[in-house]
Design an enzyme around this catalytic site. Structure first.
Site, short mmCIF file in Angstrom:
data_model
loop_
_atom_site.label_atom_id
_atom_site.label_comp_id
_atom_site.label_asym_id
_atom_site.label_seq_id
_atom_site.Cartn_x
_atom_site.Cartn_y
_atom_site.Cartn_z
N LYS A 111 -10.39 0.26 6.47
CA LYS A 111 -9.46 1.17 6.87
C LYS A 111 -10.41 2.14 7.72
O LYS A 111 -9.68 2.92 8.65
CB LYS A 111 -9.01 1.84 5.61
CG LYS A 111 -7.89 1.07 4.87
CD LYS A 111 -7.65 1.81 3.52
CE LYS A 111 -6.32 1.00 3.09
NZ LYS A 111 -6.00 1.24 1.73
N LYS A 190 -2.23 -10.17 9.76
CA LYS A 190 -1.53 -9.93 8.65
C LYS A 190 -0.67 -8.99 8.71
O LYS A 190 -0.91 -7.63 9.40
CB LYS A 190 -2.83 -9.29 7.42
CG LYS A 190 -2.50 -8.97 6.28
CD LYS A 190 -3.49 -8.26 5.65
CE LYS A 190 -2.80 -6.73 5.26
NZ LYS A 190 -3.72 -6.00 4.06
N LYS A 193 1.45 -2.05 6.99
CA LYS A 193 2.08 -1.03 7.31
C LYS A 193 1.21 -0.29 8.58
O LYS A 193 1.78 0.17 9.60
CB LYS A 193 2.03 0.05 6.55
CG LYS A 193 3.38 -0.05 5.42
CD LYS A 193 3.03 0.81 4.19
CE LYS A 193 3.38 0.00 3.07
NZ LYS A 193 2.81 0.49 1.60
P1 TYM Z 1 -0.58 -2.10 -1.05
O1 TYM Z 1 0.31 -1.17 -1.50
O2 TYM Z 1 -1.34 -1.96 -0.03
O3 TYM Z 1 0.24 -3.50 -1.11
C1 TYM Z 1 1.08 -4.06 -2.20
C2 TYM Z 1 0.90 -5.34 -2.48
O4 TYM Z 1 1.48 -6.04 -1.18
C3 TYM Z 1 0.47 -7.14 -1.11
N1 TYM Z 1 0.38 -7.37 0.38
C4 TYM Z 1 0.57 -8.51 0.94
N2 TYM Z 1 0.62 -9.66 0.40
C5 TYM Z 1 0.79 -10.70 1.40
N3 TYM Z 1 1.00 -10.60 2.61
C6 TYM Z 1 0.66 -9.45 3.19
N4 TYM Z 1 0.49 -9.34 4.57
C7 TYM Z 1 0.46 -8.25 2.20
N5 TYM Z 1 0.34 -6.88 2.73
C8 TYM Z 1 0.08 -6.11 1.34
C9 TYM Z 1 -0.99 -6.43 -1.55
O5 TYM Z 1 -2.08 -7.41 -1.43
C10 TYM Z 1 -0.42 -5.85 -2.80
O6 TYM Z 1 -0.66 -6.84 -3.76
N6 TYM Z 1 -4.61 -1.41 -4.14
C11 TYM Z 1 -3.32 -1.77 -4.17
C12 TYM Z 1 -2.35 -1.01 -5.18
C13 TYM Z 1 -2.96 -1.15 -6.62
C14 TYM Z 1 -2.89 -1.88 -7.40
C15 TYM Z 1 -3.19 -1.48 -8.75
C16 TYM Z 1 -2.45 -3.31 -7.58
C17 TYM Z 1 -3.35 0.03 -6.84
N7 TYM Z 1 -3.73 0.00 -8.20
C18 TYM Z 1 -3.65 -1.99 -9.68
C19 TYM Z 1 -2.64 -3.99 -8.46
C20 TYM Z 1 -3.04 -3.49 -9.71
C21 TYM Z 1 -2.75 -1.84 -2.98
O7 TYM Z 1 -3.28 -1.33 -1.72
O8 TYM Z 1 -1.44 -2.16 -2.57
#
Ligand code: TYM
Length: 311
Positions: A111, A190, A193
């Site tokens: 990031k 990948k 957003k």
């Molecule tokens: P976030 O909001 O960035 O993404 C949400 C979920 O989507 C998955 N993801 C993907 N999976 C496959 N291919 C992709 N291109 C792709 N882009 C996003 C992410 O791996 C994620 O599972 N840190 C986490 C949020 C979080 C969380 C937690 C998750 C906060 N606390 C506790 C699990 C448990 C995140 O940034 O997700």
């Protein structure tokens, strides 16, 4: 019953990667587990500083969850900021891990490399995520590949705490399906957003079509690899091999087929989403946060006793 938990950031509209990487496996697994689905709004605050957008995204993502099949009667659906025990426990974990340990987090490094502000919240992000998971004695966390290291960090936070103060936290396991671990975006990288290469999950058919039509294809190849890879989320390899053989070199036709395949899955969910009101969401999140707080509050009582602040 074992516990399942995941969370998604309300930092923008959900895309296909979020759905197949995290939300869909959550919904499928939630039948066998006691399940918790969070809106991690304090994580989103590391990058989103527009209150109106955040409010809208929170309401929107709650509707997305339910439209995608999360059942508020069976799963505890809640907002992280409604359970202050998360930020409280995150602080305690921050006092247990070192700066060099947090500096190794890929998500943080990526990031910052992309030009995002290196604020202290972004840096400490994995410890808030560890708190999210560990407060609920979670067994399994469905996520995409990009979150694998964050789950390792949660295990490390649990181990550090348990070694220092006595056994209180269960070490969670990630659930990452190989086939959807990293869903590619319209440019083959990948889907994310922040790369502006997403196909929106709940876009209109026109928005989805526009995104699919923008998938980058190699004009020399017989089969458009980037289209195929996204298509493989919706059809089996054998179905696809027939379709792609019959349409060799016809990229527009293949993209058209992909649009129809996405639409067939998304249209019923979109319809369900339209029937959910903001007030439905407020009620569901209120009930969810009450259930979550009962568990998190009791765990934090144990934590406060263990660390020596309860006198
Ligand atoms: P976030 O909001 O960035 O993404 C949400 C979920 O989507 C998955 N993801 C993907 N999976 C496959 N291919 C992709 N291109 C792709 N882009 C996003 C992410 O791996 C994620 O599972 N840190 C986490 C949020 C979080 C969380 C937690 C998750 C906060 N606390 C506790 C699990 C448990 C995140 O940034 O997700």
């Amino acid at each position: 019953m074992k516990r399942l938990l995941t969370g998604l950031q309300p930092s923008g509209a959900l895309h296909l990667g979020n759905w197949v990487g995290a939300l869909k496996p959550f919904v499928e697994l939630s039948r066998e587990y006691e399940s918790f689905l969070m809106i991690v709004d304090y994580h989103a605050l590391t990058t989103l500083k527009e209150p109106e957008a955040l409010r809208e995204n929170i309401l929107g993502i709650a509707k997305d969850y339910i439209a995608a099949g999360a059942d508020p009667e069976k799963s505890t659906i809640f907002k992280q900021s409604d359970v202050p025990e998360h930020t409280e426990l995150a602080w305690i974990f921050q006092c247990l891990v070192t700066v060099p340990f947090l500096q190794q987090a890929h998500a943080y490094k990526d990031k910052v490399a992309k030009g995002l502000e290196a604020n202290a919240g972004l840096f400490a992000y994995p410890m808030l995520m560890a708190a999210d998971i560990l407060l609920y004695d979670t067994d399994i966390v469905p996520v995409g590949q990009d979150q694998r290291q964050h789950i390792e960090y949660a295990r490390e936070a649990a181990a550090k705490f348990n070694n220092t103060y006595g056994e209180l936290f269960r070490e969670p396991k990630e659930h990452i399906l190989d086939s959807v671990a990293t869903v590619p975006g319209t440019d083959g990288q990948k889907m994310s957003k922040s790369y502006k290469n997403t196909i929106p999950l709940f876009g209109t058919k026109d928005e989805i079509a526009k995104a699919v039509m923008s998938i980058i294809t190699d004009s020399k190849a017989e089969s458009p690899e980037n289209v195929y890879n996204i298509h493989s989320l919706f059809r089996t390899r054998s179905e696809l091999s027939e379709l792609y053989k019959a349409n060799k070199g016809k990229y527009q036709a293949l993209k058209g087929a992909l649009i129809e395949d996405i639409e067939a899955v998304v249209a019923p969910m979109r319809e369900r989403r339209d029937s959910i009101s903001d007030d439905d969401v407020r009620r569901i999140l209120k009930e969810g946060s009450e259930r979550a707080r009962a568990i998190a509050g009791s765990k934090m009582n144990d934590v406060r006793r263990a660390i020596g602040v309860t006198i």
